[in-house]
Design an enzyme around this catalytic site. Structure first.
Site, PDB file in Angstrom:
ATOM      1  N   SER A 151      -4.700  -9.906  -2.632  1.00  0.00           N
ATOM      2  CA  SER A 151      -5.201 -10.940  -3.545  1.00  0.00           C
ATOM      3  C   SER A 151      -4.060 -11.855  -3.973  1.00  0.00           C
ATOM      4  O   SER A 151      -4.295 -12.899  -4.574  1.00  0.00           O
ATOM      5  CB  SER A 151      -5.847 -10.286  -4.774  1.00  0.00           C
ATOM      6  OG  SER A 151      -4.902  -9.463  -5.415  1.00  0.00           O
ATOM      7  N   GLY A 192      -5.012  -9.190   3.621  1.00  0.00           N
ATOM      8  CA  GLY A 192      -5.693  -8.296   2.677  1.00  0.00           C
ATOM      9  C   GLY A 192      -5.007  -8.122   1.344  1.00  0.00           C
ATOM     10  O   GLY A 192      -5.049  -7.032   0.776  1.00  0.00           O
ATOM     11  N   CYS A 211       6.699  21.424 -10.351  1.00  0.00           N
ATOM     12  CA  CYS A 211       7.779  21.855  -9.454  1.00  0.00           C
ATOM     13  C   CYS A 211       8.131  23.312  -9.799  1.00  0.00           C
ATOM     14  O   CYS A 211       7.799  23.794 -10.893  1.00  0.00           O
ATOM     15  CB  CYS A 211       8.966  20.936  -9.742  1.00  0.00           C
ATOM     16  SG  CYS A 211      10.500  21.332  -8.935  1.00  0.00           S
ATOM     17  N   HIS A 245       5.678  -1.018  -2.847  1.00  0.00           N
ATOM     18  CA  HIS A 245       5.249  -0.308  -4.056  1.00  0.00           C
ATOM     19  C   HIS A 245       5.374   1.203  -3.896  1.00  0.00           C
ATOM     20  O   HIS A 245       4.632   1.960  -4.523  1.00  0.00           O
ATOM     21  CB  HIS A 245       3.811  -0.710  -4.426  1.00  0.00           C
ATOM     22  CG  HIS A 245       3.708  -2.112  -4.949  1.00  0.00           C
ATOM     23  ND1 HIS A 245       2.528  -2.818  -5.000  1.00  0.00           N
ATOM     24  CD2 HIS A 245       4.655  -2.947  -5.469  1.00  0.00           C
ATOM     25  CE1 HIS A 245       2.757  -4.035  -5.507  1.00  0.00           C
ATOM     26  NE2 HIS A 245       4.033  -4.127  -5.791  1.00  0.00           N
ATOM     27  N   ASN A 285       0.822  -1.203   0.000  1.00  0.00           N
ATOM     28  CA  ASN A 285       0.000   0.000   0.000  1.00  0.00           C
ATOM     29  C   ASN A 285       0.861   1.261   0.000  1.00  0.00           C
ATOM     30  O   ASN A 285       1.965   1.266   0.536  1.00  0.00           O
ATOM     31  CB  ASN A 285      -0.940  -0.007   1.210  1.00  0.00           C
ATOM     32  CG  ASN A 285      -1.830  -1.238   1.216  1.00  0.00           C
ATOM     33  OD1 ASN A 285      -1.980  -1.883   0.187  1.00  0.00           O
ATOM     34  ND2 ASN A 285      -2.403  -1.562   2.356  1.00  0.00           N
ATOM     35  N   VAL A 286       0.289   2.324  -0.581  1.00  0.00           N
ATOM     36  CA  VAL A 286       1.036   3.581  -0.704  1.00  0.00           C
ATOM     37  C   VAL A 286       0.417   4.639   0.211  1.00  0.00           C
ATOM     38  O   VAL A 286       0.664   5.823   0.063  1.00  0.00           O
ATOM     39  CB  VAL A 286       1.027   4.072  -2.176  1.00  0.00           C
ATOM     40  CG1 VAL A 286       1.785   3.111  -3.075  1.00  0.00           C
ATOM     41  CG2 VAL A 286      -0.409   4.259  -2.704  1.00  0.00           C
ATOM     42  N   ASP A 287      -0.425   4.187   1.165  1.00  0.00           N
ATOM     43  CA  ASP A 287      -1.283   5.119   1.906  1.00  0.00           C
ATOM     44  C   ASP A 287      -0.724   5.598   3.243  1.00  0.00           C
ATOM     45  O   ASP A 287      -1.359   6.411   3.918  1.00  0.00           O
ATOM     46  CB  ASP A 287      -2.679   4.491   2.113  1.00  0.00           C
ATOM     47  CG  ASP A 287      -2.641   3.125   2.821  1.00  0.00           C
ATOM     48  OD1 ASP A 287      -1.676   2.863   3.560  1.00  0.00           O
ATOM     49  OD2 ASP A 287      -3.595   2.337   2.620  1.00  0.00           O
TER      50      ASP A 287
HETATM   51  P1  OAD Z   1      -6.230  -6.269  -4.324  1.00  0.00           P
HETATM   52  O1  OAD Z   1      -7.258  -5.219  -4.548  1.00  0.00           O
HETATM   53  O2  OAD Z   1      -5.784  -7.052  -5.498  1.00  0.00           O
HETATM   54  O3  OAD Z   1      -6.757  -7.311  -3.243  1.00  0.00           O
HETATM   55  C1  OAD Z   1      -7.359  -6.885  -2.065  1.00  0.00           C
HETATM   56  C2  OAD Z   1      -7.617  -8.100  -1.211  1.00  0.00           C
HETATM   57  O4  OAD Z   1      -8.167  -7.644   0.016  1.00  0.00           O
HETATM   58  C3  OAD Z   1      -8.618  -9.103  -1.783  1.00  0.00           C
HETATM   59  O5  OAD Z   1      -8.073 -10.415  -1.692  1.00  0.00           O
HETATM   60  C4  OAD Z   1      -9.848  -8.949  -0.902  1.00  0.00           C
HETATM   61  O6  OAD Z   1     -10.542 -10.190  -0.706  1.00  0.00           O
HETATM   62  C5  OAD Z   1      -9.221  -8.495   0.389  1.00  0.00           C
HETATM   63  N1  OAD Z   1     -10.102  -7.700   1.281  1.00  0.00           N
HETATM   64  C6  OAD Z   1     -11.203  -6.983   0.987  1.00  0.00           C
HETATM   65  N2  OAD Z   1     -11.717  -6.415   2.087  1.00  0.00           N
HETATM   66  C7  OAD Z   1     -10.922  -6.781   3.123  1.00  0.00           C
HETATM   67  C8  OAD Z   1     -10.932  -6.523   4.524  1.00  0.00           C
HETATM   68  N3  OAD Z   1     -11.850  -5.766   5.089  1.00  0.00           N
HETATM   69  N4  OAD Z   1      -9.947  -7.073   5.270  1.00  0.00           N
HETATM   70  C9  OAD Z   1      -8.993  -7.855   4.704  1.00  0.00           C
HETATM   71  N5  OAD Z   1      -8.932  -8.124   3.392  1.00  0.00           N
HETATM   72  C10 OAD Z   1      -9.891  -7.598   2.608  1.00  0.00           C
HETATM   73  O7  OAD Z   1      -5.014  -5.545  -3.574  1.00  0.00           O
HETATM   74  P2  OAD Z   1      -3.475  -5.963  -3.496  1.00  0.00           P
HETATM   75  O8  OAD Z   1      -3.321  -7.426  -3.338  1.00  0.00           O
HETATM   76  O9  OAD Z   1      -2.859  -5.083  -2.489  1.00  0.00           O
HETATM   77  O10 OAD Z   1       0.029  -2.418  -7.413  1.00  0.00           O
HETATM   78  O11 OAD Z   1      -2.981  -5.531  -4.927  1.00  0.00           O
HETATM   79  C11 OAD Z   1      -1.633  -5.672  -5.225  1.00  0.00           C
HETATM   80  C12 OAD Z   1      -1.191  -4.591  -6.152  1.00  0.00           C
HETATM   81  O12 OAD Z   1      -2.054  -4.556  -7.293  1.00  0.00           O
HETATM   82  C13 OAD Z   1      -1.286  -3.184  -5.613  1.00  0.00           C
HETATM   83  O13 OAD Z   1      -0.213  -2.831  -4.762  1.00  0.00           O
HETATM   84  C14 OAD Z   1      -1.290  -2.358  -6.857  1.00  0.00           C
HETATM   85  C15 OAD Z   1      -2.283  -3.166  -7.665  1.00  0.00           C
HETATM   86  O14 OAD Z   1      -2.224  -3.055  -9.026  1.00  0.00           O
HETATM   87  C16 OAD Z   1       0.486  -1.431  -8.201  1.00  0.00           C
HETATM   88  O15 OAD Z   1      -0.208  -0.480  -8.492  1.00  0.00           O
HETATM   89  C17 OAD Z   1       1.892  -1.621  -8.663  1.00  0.00           C
END
Ligand code: OAD
Length: 250
Positions: A190, A188, A149, A120, A103-105
């Site tokens: 995917s 959390g 800038c 990331h 996460n970038v948050d």
């Molecule tokens: P995803 O959006 O792919 O996956 C989010 C996951 O969180 C899913 O498996 C959901 O089931 C789960 N989820 C939803 N609600 C939840 C909750 N309340 N508690 C826990 N889990 C929950 O996000 P990432 O896996 O982080 O990269 O995605 C990976 C990367 O894909 C990101 O960093 C970004 C994106 O493209 C870049 O932009 C380079």
């Protein structure tokens, strides 16, 4: 579920080195949409069109307007939730060494986590494409996009776009943690974006126990995870943290 939480808590209590890998799901309860699934960013827009470095370089104004400014506004007002706070509490108690986050948050840092590896990158800072000047995101108004800038160059967020490498230090430290940890908490994500998704696999290959927290199964669940705690990060991690015994002195 209670039995699995107890099992996971015992593993964390015994582990000499535990690391967490988090993804967008941990911030869902803070009001930030995930990237995949219903109501997600990639349901609305095509990542290759808006989150690829080539798309940004070709038309920074368009990427700022469609993706970055909306996301940044959400991030600016988001607050850490019980999931972030639970991981910070585990670190405080000496039960968690670091958080590797996709996460970038900055919500892990806002919750009090001290060792956060930003796999990331981050939206907290912006860098000028021309002179390299780095500015705090909060100090740069988004009245005109893309933001510029003082030298006239365009600012980019310090996140990793598709097509870019993972920051070397983040990758190196994450690999080290993954190969040395006794337990990894995977929360959390995917687990479809590499190389982040390889970290639990690497940890498992090196003998670690993988504890996964997610409302829905992922590709890791059947192949790599030892304990799957099904549910939202806030409630599952709070219960898990409560169940982890406070380590006693030597
Ligand atoms: P995803 O959006 O792919 O996956 C989010 C996951 O969180 C899913 O498996 C959901 O089931 C789960 N989820 C939803 N609600 C939840 C909750 N309340 N508690 C826990 N889990 C929950 O996000 P990432 O896996 O982080 O990269 O995605 C990976 C990367 O894909 C990101 O960093 C970004 C994106 O493209 C870049 O932009 C380079």
């Amino acid at each position: 579920m209670e039995t699995r939480i107890q099992q996971a808590a015992e593993i964390l209590s015994r582990s000499r080195l535990t690391v967490a890998l988090t993804g967008a799901g941990i911030s869902v309860e803070s009001g930030i949409p995930p990237f995949r699934g219903p109501g997600s960013f990639w349901e609305e827009i095509d990542p290759m069109e808006f989150a690829h470095v080539d798309a940004f370089m070709k038309d920074p104004a368009r990427v700022w307007e469609v993706l970055v400014s909306g996301l940044k506004r959400k991030l600016d007002t988001a607050k850490p939730n019980k999931g972030h706070l639970a991981l910070a509490e585990l670190e405080n108690r000496g039960c968690l060494s670091a958080v590797i986050t996709q996460n970038v948050d900055s919500l892990h840092q806002k919750a009090g986590s001290r060792d956060v590896i930003e796999f990331h990158g981050t939206f907290a800072t912006l860098s000028c494409l021309d002179c390299g000047h780095q500015a705090a995101s909060a100090d740069i108004p988004l009245t005109f996009l893309p933001p510029h800038c003082q030298c006239g160059g365009v600012y980019r967020p310090d996140c990793v776009f598709y097509g870019e490498s993972i920051p070397l230090e983040a990758l190196t430290r994450s690999r080290e943690f993954a190969s040395q940890c006794d337990a990894m908490l995977v929360v959390g994500t995917s687990a479809v974006v590499h190389p982040a998704a390889m970290m639990p696999v690497l940890a498992k290959q090196n003998g670690a126990t993988i504890i996964e927290v997610n409302p829905t199964p992922t590709p890791l669940t059947a192949t790599t995870s030892d304990i799957f705690l099904q549910g939202g990060a806030g409630s599952v991690l709070s219960r898990l943290t409560e169940a982890v015994a406070i380590p006693t002195g030597p």
